[in-house]
Design an enzyme around this catalytic site. Structure first.
Site: not given
Ligand code: PLP
Length: 383
Positions: A71, A178, A198, A236, A323
C-alpha cells in the site's frame, strides 16, 4: 499454547490458509513472467490470473491493475503526479495514512490539508471552497481521500469528493487499503481515478499491493527500468506474493457476506466495554464505520498500559496511535478530530477480521474486565 485472541486485523490480517497453499505452490514456478518459454508463460499466467481477481475486487479492468510492493508504494505512485505534464496541487485529508501524508513528490508548498469533522469525516465544503479557486489553465488539483480510516474506521465521502474534484478539472486518489473486503468497493461507484490496495490487510502476504486505475488514467512510473506492469512499475514481479494477493482478493470479495456478522461482534464488544467502564469513549461511532473497527478510550487509562496488559492476558490489539517504530506517537487522526491529547493517549484500536468469533470477543472482554479492575485498584491505592 495459551489461548490468544488476535484483534489487530487493521495492522495485518493473518495469512489465510488458502493463500498459504497458493503461495507455496507458486514458489515452485521457476520462470520469469517476462520470459517467452513455457516456464515463463506459466509464471505469467499465474500473475495474470491474480490480476483479474484483484481487479474484480474493485470492479476494474485487469489491465488497470499495477502490482506494487504494498500500500505504501501504491500511495507513493499515485502521488508521484500523474503523467501528462500538467502542474499539480495536492489536497490530502488530514487523516490520511502517513504514506499519503508524506505527499509523494509534492512539496509542502504544493500540498494542502483538508480538515475533518469531530467524527473524523473529511469536510467537503472546505475542499469545494479550495478547489473553486482553481482557474482553468492553472494548477490542476490531485486529491487523496481514503475510503475509510485505519484508526477509527470512519467511512469517507469519496463519491461526493470525486464529483467536486472532477468539476474542478482534477483527479481523485483513494486509499482503500482498510476498506477492501470490509465494505463494497467499486472504482466507478467511488468515482476514483486511482485506488490503493494492500494484500496483507485482507489475509494475503505482506509486501504486495496494487494501484488500480480507472479507465484512461495513466501514471508516471516511480521505479523505472524494465517494461513490467505495462511500463508503469519496473522490476521482476513478486510472483508468489501476487498469486497470494489474488487468492486473498477473491476470498475478501466473498467475505463481504459476513460483514453484518462482524459488525454484530464489534457492537457486542463495544456494549461490553461500556458495561465495564461507563465513561468509555468510542470514536466515530455516530457516523458510518467499517464493521470491524473500534477505536476506544477509557479516560485515564493509558493506551500503552492497555495494549501491554491485554497482550499479557492473551489479546492482541493496537494503540490507537501510530506505532510503526515500536514507539507510540500521538495520533494525527485523533488530533485532526479535535480530541484532547489526554483522551487520545488512552485510545486503543480493536479490529476484527476473518476468523474472529464470539469466543474472541468474550475472551477480550474478560481480559479487559480483569485489567480495568486491577488498574482501578492501583489508582485507588496510589491516591
Ligand atoms: N494505507 C492505509 C490506510 C493503511 O492502513 C496502511 C497500513 O497500515 C497502508 C496504507 C500501508 O500499506 P502497506 O503496509 O501495504 O505498505
Amino acid at each position: 499454547m495459551n489461548q490468544r485472541a488476535y484483534l489487530d486485523h487493521n495492522a495485518t490480517s493473518p495469512l489465510r490458509p488458502e493463500v498459504r497453499e497458493a503461495v507455496e505452490a507458486a514458489l515452485s514456478l521457476q520462470g520469469n513472467p517476462s520470459s517467452v518459454h513455457a516456464e515463463g508463460r506459466a509464471a505469467r499466467a499465474a500473475v495474470e490470473q491474480a490480476r483479474a481477481k484483484v481487479a474484480a475486487l474493485v470492479g476494474a479492468r485487469p489491465e488497470d491493475v499495477i502490482f506494487t510492493s504494498g500500500g505504501t508504494e501504491a500511495n507513493a505512485l499515485a502521488l508521484a503526479a500523474p503523467a501528462g505534464g500538467d502542474s499539480w496541487h495536492c489536497y490530502l485529508s488530514a487523516i490520511e495514512h502517513p504514506s499519503v501524508l508524506a505527499g509523494g513528490r509534492f512539496h509542502r508548498e504544493t500540498t494542502t490539508l483538508i480538515p475533518v469533522s469531530p467524527d473524523g469525516v473529511a469536510d467537503l465544503a472546505v475542499l469545494a471552497e479550495k478547489l473553486e479557486k482553481h482557474k482553468p489553465g492553472g494548477w490542476r488539483p490531485l486529491v487523496s481521500l481514503m475510503a475509510a480510516n485505519n484508526e477509527t474506521g470512519a467511512i469517507q465521502p469519496v463519491a461526493d469528493a470525486a464529483q467536486i474534484v472532477h468539476e474542478a478539472g482534477g483527479i481523485l486518489h483513494s486509499d482503500a487499503v482498510q476498506s477492501a473486503g470490509r465494505m463494497p468497493l467499486d472504482i466507478r461507484a467511488l468515482g476514483a481515478d486511482m485506488v490503493t490496495l494492500s494484500a496483507h490487510k485482507i489475509g494475503g502476504p505482506k509486501g504486495v499491493g496494487a494501484l488500480v486505475l480507472a479507465e484512461g488514467v495513466s501514471v508516471e512510473p516511480l521505479i523505472k527500468g524494465g517494461g513490467q506492469e505495462r511500463r508503469r512499475r519496473a522490476g521482476t514481479e513478486n510472483v508468489p506474493g501476487i498469486v497470494g494477493f489474488g487468492v486473498a482478493a477473491e476470498l475478501a470479495a466473498a467475505e463481504l457476506s459476513r460483514v453484518n456478522e462482524i459488525a454484530e461482534l464489534r457492537d457486542s464488544l463495544e456494549a461490553g466495554v461500556r458495561g465495564l467502564a461507563a465513561d468509555t469513549v468510542i470514536f466515530s461511532d455516530r457516523v458510518p464505520r467499517l464493521p470491524n473497527t473500534s477505536a476506544i478510550a477509557i479516560p485515564g487509562v493509558k493506551a500503552e498500559t492497555m495494549v501491554i496488559g491485554l497482550d499479557l492476558a492473551g489479546v492482541a490489539v493496537s494503540a490507537g496511535s501510530a506505532c510503526s517504530s515500536g514507539k507510540v506517537e500521538a495520533s494525527h487522526v485523533l488530533a485532526a478530530m479535535g480530541v484532547a491529547p489526554e483522551l487520545a493517549q488512552a485510545a486503543i484500536r480493536i479490529s476484527l477480521g476473518f476468523g474472529t468469533g464470539n469466543t474472541d470477543i468474550q475472551y477480550c472482554l474478560s481480559a479487559l474486565a480483569g485489567l480495568i479492575k486491577r488498574l482501578k485498584k492501583d489508582a485507588k491505592e496510589a491516591a
